[in-house]
Design a protein around this motif. Structure first.
Motif, PDB file in Angstrom:
ATOM      1  N   UNK A  46      53.179  37.841  40.232  1.00  0.00           N
ATOM      2  CA  UNK A  46      52.008  36.985  40.103  1.00  0.00           C
ATOM      3  C   UNK A  46      52.410  35.517  40.053  1.00  0.00           C
ATOM      4  N   UNK A  47      51.414  34.654  40.154  1.00  0.00           N
ATOM      5  CA  UNK A  47      51.651  33.215  40.061  1.00  0.00           C
ATOM      6  C   UNK A  47      52.247  32.846  38.710  1.00  0.00           C
ATOM      7  N   UNK A  48      52.022  33.663  37.696  1.00  0.00           N
ATOM      8  CA  UNK A  48      52.570  33.390  36.361  1.00  0.00           C
ATOM      9  C   UNK A  48      54.087  33.569  36.304  1.00  0.00           C
ATOM     10  N   UNK A  49      54.673  34.148  37.345  1.00  0.00           N
ATOM     11  CA  UNK A  49      56.127  34.314  37.418  1.00  0.00           C
ATOM     12  C   UNK A  49      56.810  33.057  37.965  1.00  0.00           C
ATOM     13  N   UNK A  50      56.033  32.056  38.372  1.00  0.00           N
ATOM     14  CA  UNK A  50      56.564  30.847  38.990  1.00  0.00           C
ATOM     15  C   UNK A  50      56.271  29.613  38.150  1.00  0.00           C
ATOM     16  N   UNK A  51      57.185  28.640  38.232  1.00  0.00           N
ATOM     17  CA  UNK A  51      57.006  27.330  37.604  1.00  0.00           C
ATOM     18  C   UNK A  51      57.533  26.279  38.572  1.00  0.00           C
ATOM     19  N   UNK A  96      44.197  30.985  39.018  1.00  0.00           N
ATOM     20  CA  UNK A  96      42.826  30.910  39.530  1.00  0.00           C
ATOM     21  C   UNK A  96      42.740  30.012  40.760  1.00  0.00           C
ATOM     22  N   UNK A  97      43.588  28.995  40.843  1.00  0.00           N
ATOM     23  CA  UNK A  97      43.616  28.122  42.020  1.00  0.00           C
ATOM     24  C   UNK A  97      44.143  28.893  43.236  1.00  0.00           C
ATOM     25  N   UNK A  98      45.066  29.826  43.016  1.00  0.00           N
ATOM     26  CA  UNK A  98      45.617  30.603  44.126  1.00  0.00           C
ATOM     27  C   UNK A  98      44.557  31.511  44.746  1.00  0.00           C
ATOM     28  N   UNK A  99      43.566  31.947  43.943  1.00  0.00           N
ATOM     29  CA  UNK A  99      42.510  32.818  44.460  1.00  0.00           C
ATOM     30  C   UNK A  99      41.636  32.109  45.484  1.00  0.00           C
ATOM     31  N   UNK A 100      41.604  30.781  45.457  1.00  0.00           N
ATOM     32  CA  UNK A 100      40.785  30.010  46.384  1.00  0.00           C
ATOM     33  C   UNK A 100      41.451  29.867  47.753  1.00  0.00           C
ATOM     34  N   UNK A 101      42.726  30.194  47.847  1.00  0.00           N
ATOM     35  CA  UNK A 101      43.467  30.064  49.104  1.00  0.00           C
ATOM     36  C   UNK A 101      43.474  31.381  49.862  1.00  0.00           C
ATOM     37  N   UNK A 120      45.942  32.485  51.676  1.00  0.00           N
ATOM     38  CA  UNK A 120      47.253  33.097  51.486  1.00  0.00           C
ATOM     39  C   UNK A 120      47.881  32.643  50.168  1.00  0.00           C
ATOM     40  N   UNK A 121      47.069  32.531  49.138  1.00  0.00           N
ATOM     41  CA  UNK A 121      47.581  32.121  47.834  1.00  0.00           C
ATOM     42  C   UNK A 121      48.287  33.259  47.129  1.00  0.00           C
ATOM     43  N   UNK A 122      49.350  32.937  46.413  1.00  0.00           N
ATOM     44  CA  UNK A 122      50.083  33.938  45.650  1.00  0.00           C
ATOM     45  C   UNK A 122      49.446  34.013  44.263  1.00  0.00           C
ATOM     46  N   UNK A 123      48.448  34.865  44.120  1.00  0.00           N
ATOM     47  CA  UNK A 123      47.790  35.052  42.829  1.00  0.00           C
ATOM     48  C   UNK A 123      48.457  36.205  42.094  1.00  0.00           C
ATOM     49  N   UNK A 124      48.571  37.338  42.754  1.00  0.00           N
ATOM     50  CA  UNK A 124      49.231  38.498  42.174  1.00  0.00           C
ATOM     51  C   UNK A 124      48.992  39.737  43.005  1.00  0.00           C
ATOM     52  N   UNK A 125      50.001  40.582  43.104  1.00  0.00           N
ATOM     53  CA  UNK A 125      49.883  41.871  43.796  1.00  0.00           C
ATOM     54  C   UNK A 125      51.130  42.707  43.557  1.00  0.00           C
ATOM     55  N   UNK A 126      50.986  44.015  43.791  1.00  0.00           N
ATOM     56  CA  UNK A 126      52.126  44.917  43.706  1.00  0.00           C
ATOM     57  C   UNK A 126      52.968  44.745  44.957  1.00  0.00           C
ATOM     58  N   UNK A 127      54.275  44.631  44.759  1.00  0.00           N
ATOM     59  CA  UNK A 127      55.200  44.457  45.875  1.00  0.00           C
ATOM     60  C   UNK A 127      56.137  45.670  45.886  1.00  0.00           C
ATOM     61  N   UNK A 168      53.304  33.348  51.080  1.00  0.00           N
ATOM     62  CA  UNK A 168      52.087  32.686  50.647  1.00  0.00           C
ATOM     63  C   UNK A 168      52.335  31.321  50.039  1.00  0.00           C
ATOM     64  N   UNK A 169      51.251  30.747  49.477  1.00  0.00           N
ATOM     65  CA  UNK A 169      51.260  29.399  48.922  1.00  0.00           C
ATOM     66  C   UNK A 169      51.151  29.403  47.411  1.00  0.00           C
ATOM     67  N   UNK A 170      51.804  28.442  46.792  1.00  0.00           N
ATOM     68  CA  UNK A 170      51.649  28.125  45.372  1.00  0.00           C
ATOM     69  C   UNK A 170      51.213  26.669  45.284  1.00  0.00           C
TER      70      UNK A 170
END
Length: 134
Positions: A63-68, A82-87, A89-96, A104-106
């Motif tokens: 998820x985006x919470x894994x990044x800084x 929540x900002x990633x959900x608006x994109x 190809x935003x990296x919000x969160x998913x199973x990999x 994707x984008x951050x």
């Protein structure tokens, strides 16, 4: 060109390619960081496009919470999922899944100095930092 509370102005964008790094079965690659040139005034965010590869052999949630973001002063800048959900190809969160790559984008807020890199912390043992030479 951007328009804000102070009016219209031009901001030159700085684009930097970050080096690929691997650790703990994860690889971050093809990362490009885009942010406004500090000489042109304040631009409140930084964008990073990257590929994340899960080479651990297991399925994990990323998820985006894994990044800084990391700025010139070494401060960690949290990313708002929540900002990633608006994109698109935003990296919000998913199973990999094992062997899967996600691209994707951050986007995250920048403070008073430029961002120099990105930190990925998928667990308490694995830490990958991509840092620009600038």
């Amino acid at each position: 060109q951007i328009v804000d509370a102070q009016g219209s102005r031009t901001v030159r964008l700085m684009k930097v390619t970050l080096p690929s790094q691997s650790a703990g079965g994860w690889t971050l690659s093809e990362a490009e960081m885009i942010q406004g040139n500090p000489a042109d005034g304040q631009l409140a965010r930084c964008q990073i496009h990257l590929n994340i590869a899960n080479e651990t052999g297991h399925t994990y949630y990323v998820s985006a919470l894994d990044f800084f973001g990391v700025d010139v002063q070494g401060r960690k800048l949290p990313i708002d999922p929540s900002r990633m959900l608006q994109l698109e190809h935003g990296i919000a969160g998913r199973w990999l899944n094992a062997g899967e790559t996600w691209s994707g984008w951050l986007i995250f807020p920048r403070r008073d100095v430029p961002v120099t890199g990105l930190r990925f912390e998928p667990d308490r043992y694995t830490h990958i930092e991509l840092t620009s030479a600038k």
